[in-house]
Design a protein around this motif. Structure first.
Motif, PDB file in Angstrom:
ATOM      1  N   VAL A 105       0.836  -1.201   0.000  1.00  0.00           N
ATOM      2  CA  VAL A 105       0.000   0.000   0.000  1.00  0.00           C
ATOM      3  C   VAL A 105       0.870   1.251   0.000  1.00  0.00           C
ATOM      4  CG1 VAL A 105      -1.868   1.211   1.190  1.00  0.00           C
ATOM      5  CG2 VAL A 105      -1.738  -1.279   1.282  1.00  0.00           C
ATOM      6  N   GLN A 183     -10.840   2.010   1.554  1.00  0.00           N
ATOM      7  CA  GLN A 183     -10.056   1.069   2.361  1.00  0.00           C
ATOM      8  C   GLN A 183     -10.791   0.722   3.646  1.00  0.00           C
ATOM      9  OE1 GLN A 183      -7.332  -0.247   1.173  1.00  0.00           O
ATOM     10  NE2 GLN A 183      -6.153  -1.070   2.873  1.00  0.00           N
ATOM     11  N   THR A 187     -12.390  -2.938   4.726  1.00  0.00           N
ATOM     12  CA  THR A 187     -12.043  -3.533   6.020  1.00  0.00           C
ATOM     13  C   THR A 187     -13.293  -3.949   6.769  1.00  0.00           C
ATOM     14  OG1 THR A 187     -10.031  -2.190   6.152  1.00  0.00           O
ATOM     15  CG2 THR A 187     -10.866  -3.122   8.210  1.00  0.00           C
ATOM     16  N   GLY A 209      -3.702  -3.475  -1.180  1.00  0.00           N
ATOM     17  CA  GLY A 209      -4.348  -3.016   0.051  1.00  0.00           C
ATOM     18  C   GLY A 209      -5.416  -3.971   0.527  1.00  0.00           C
TER      19      GLY A 209
END
Length: 487
Positions: A105, A183, A187, A209
């Protein structure tokens, strides 16, 4: 950009002159600094604020700015070696190690050294970002009634409605959650859908990522190959059957890094295969707003054609605006929506209301469609410039697919090329590139690199960057590739 540079320059000048004053000594007034350096009062105010944030000056309303007291000597460093044992022991019983490797990332987040051409960037160059429109939107947002109050935990209703309309199909605002960037949304989705130790199917290659998210959550990424038409349905079905996975993460539109678009005949197949496996598809629709001028009609998101709640959809405003404009959406149907909502509340409470209000102001302004048209034309011009220059300067780098959206090209290196050596040689030559290895969850089939054309200043810098990459390739590429080089 000019104002930002002036602030930095003035702050540096004042920093060098601080030794003229004793601690507590008063600096020249703002009016004197304005006259002396021929800058605006705003520039002076921002420069002093920067020095105050560094602890070098103290500002007192109505009195001026003063040199701060000397900083105390740093305390001796402690002994943190005990943490190696504690952190290792904590994960000893994990089925899958939960160590976090952010290197893949950071490649696209870290700014290269001055003078280096940035072919590794993951965001628009500042000249392509709608800075004026964002600043105006933020200013208007700050004046909205209740702008600094607590927003609904799911997000502002109007913003949820806007994302739902953009997803299309039967998706409603009630099925949308506002999240803090793609992101963060990914998650939340992986934490909601898979327990630690479980397998999760991923495209191969795929966004580093996402691999980092999965591994840090204790999940086991299982690769499913993609080609120019996206993920291969037969291999996806095999992977579900063999692993028992209940999650597949994909980017159906302008996939990162290949640029592939999931073919129409495969879209229904992917949803059917996942539904029969009792599994979710996490759709990362990350660059829909970075379409190129020649792309034609885009396919709808998978979520728009999913009545059964198979798809958990993620989309974001960040890629089309600024890395700091972190506003995204999670869309899902059925009981999973409540789990997503609960995890997001526990993790972040909510996205700050001023940012949500600014997003509403931005996407509702006439500047928004103008900005999208501008970057659509500019990205096509940059893609064409990079493609043409690569074909002339570096014909030995294979370019199997030229995307009509996104911000990068994915190139295959000649057999036997050392990716790491080429990346290092490129940096020595003054160009930063992204190696292909971090995009694979298992052994890669060949050496590859990703070159971004969005993070540079323009087509002139693209030509210079490719010229520098030519120098690096001459140093590193296997001798047999010399036959393809220019005479």
């Amino acid at each position: 950009m000019q104002e930002r540079s002036s602030v930095t320059d003035l702050a540096e000048q004042l920093r060098r002159e601080l030794d003229r004053y004793s601690p507590g000594g008063k600096l020249p007034s703002s009016r004197v600094l304005v006259d002396r350096f021929r800058v605006s009062p705003v520039t002076v105010s921002r420069a002093l604020a920067q020095l105050a944030a560094e602890g070098l000056v103290v500002t007192r309303p109505g009195a001026g700015a003063f040199r701060a007291a000397a900083r105390p000597l740093a305390a001796p460093a402690g002994d943190t070696s005990w943490q190696e044992v504690a952190l290792s022991a904590d994960g000893a019983a994990d089925l899958v190690p939960r160590s976090v490797d952010a290197s893949g990332v950071l490649v696209s987040l870290a700014a290269p050294p001055p003078g280096v051409v940035e072919f590794n960037g993951g965001y628009l160059h500042p000249s392509l970002q709608p800075e004026r429109a964002m600043s105006a939107a933020l200013a208007r947002a700050g004046r909205r009634p209740g702008a600094w109050g607590r927003p609904p935990t799911e997000g502002l209703p109007e913003l949820r409605e806007w994302f739902a309309r953009n997803i299309g199909g039967a998706v409603t605002a009630a099925e949308v959650l506002i999240a803090s960037g793609g992101q963060s949304a990914l998650t939340t989705a992986l934490r909601a859908l898979a327990p630690p130790g479980a397998p999760v199917l991923v495209e191969s290659p795929t966004y580093p990522g996402m691999l980092a998210i999965a591994r840090s959550a204790g999940l086991r990424p299982v690769p499913v190959p993609v080609d120019a038409d996206g993920v291969k349905p037969a291999l996806l079905a095999d992977a579900f059957r063999v692993t028992g996975a209940r999650v597949f993460v994909c980017q159906p539109l302008f996939q990162n890094p290949t640029g592939a678009v999931l073919a129409p005949e495969r879209r229904g197949e992917v949803l059917r295969i996942a539904r029969e496996a009792g599994a979710f598809v996490v759709e990362d629709d990350f660059v829909r707003r970075l379409v190129h001028e020649d792309a034609g009609l885009l396919p709808r998101p998978l979520a728009a054609d999913d009545p059964d709640g198979v798809v958990v959809h993620v989309s974001s405003l960040t890629k089309a605006t600024s890395p700091s404009f972190r506003v995204s959406a999670l869309a899902a149907r059925g009981p999973v929506l409540e789990r997503l909502r609960a995890i997001q509340i526990v993790d972040t409470f909510f996205v700050p209301r001023p940012l949500q209000e600014a997003a509403l102001e931005l996407v509702g302004s006439p500047a928004w469609p103008r900005h999208l048209r501008t970057i659509s034309a500019e990205l096509k011009a940059r893609r064409d410039a990079m493609t043409a220059t690569l074909r002339v300067e570096l014909p030995e780098l294979a370019l199997p697919h030229i995307p009509s959206g996104g911000y990068h090209l994915w190139l295959r290196l000649p057999d036997g090329t050392d990716e790491t050596a080429l990346t290092a040689a490129a940096l020595r030559a003054g160009v930063a590139i992204t190696p292909g290895r971090p995009y694979f969850s298992a052994e890669p089939p060949a050496g590859q690199v990703r070159l971004s054309f969005a993070a540079v200043a323009g087509v002139g810098e693209i030509a210079e960057g490719v010229r520098r990459l030519r120098v690096a390739c001459d140093e590193v590429l296997p001798a047999k590739s010399a036959r393809l080089r220019r005479p």
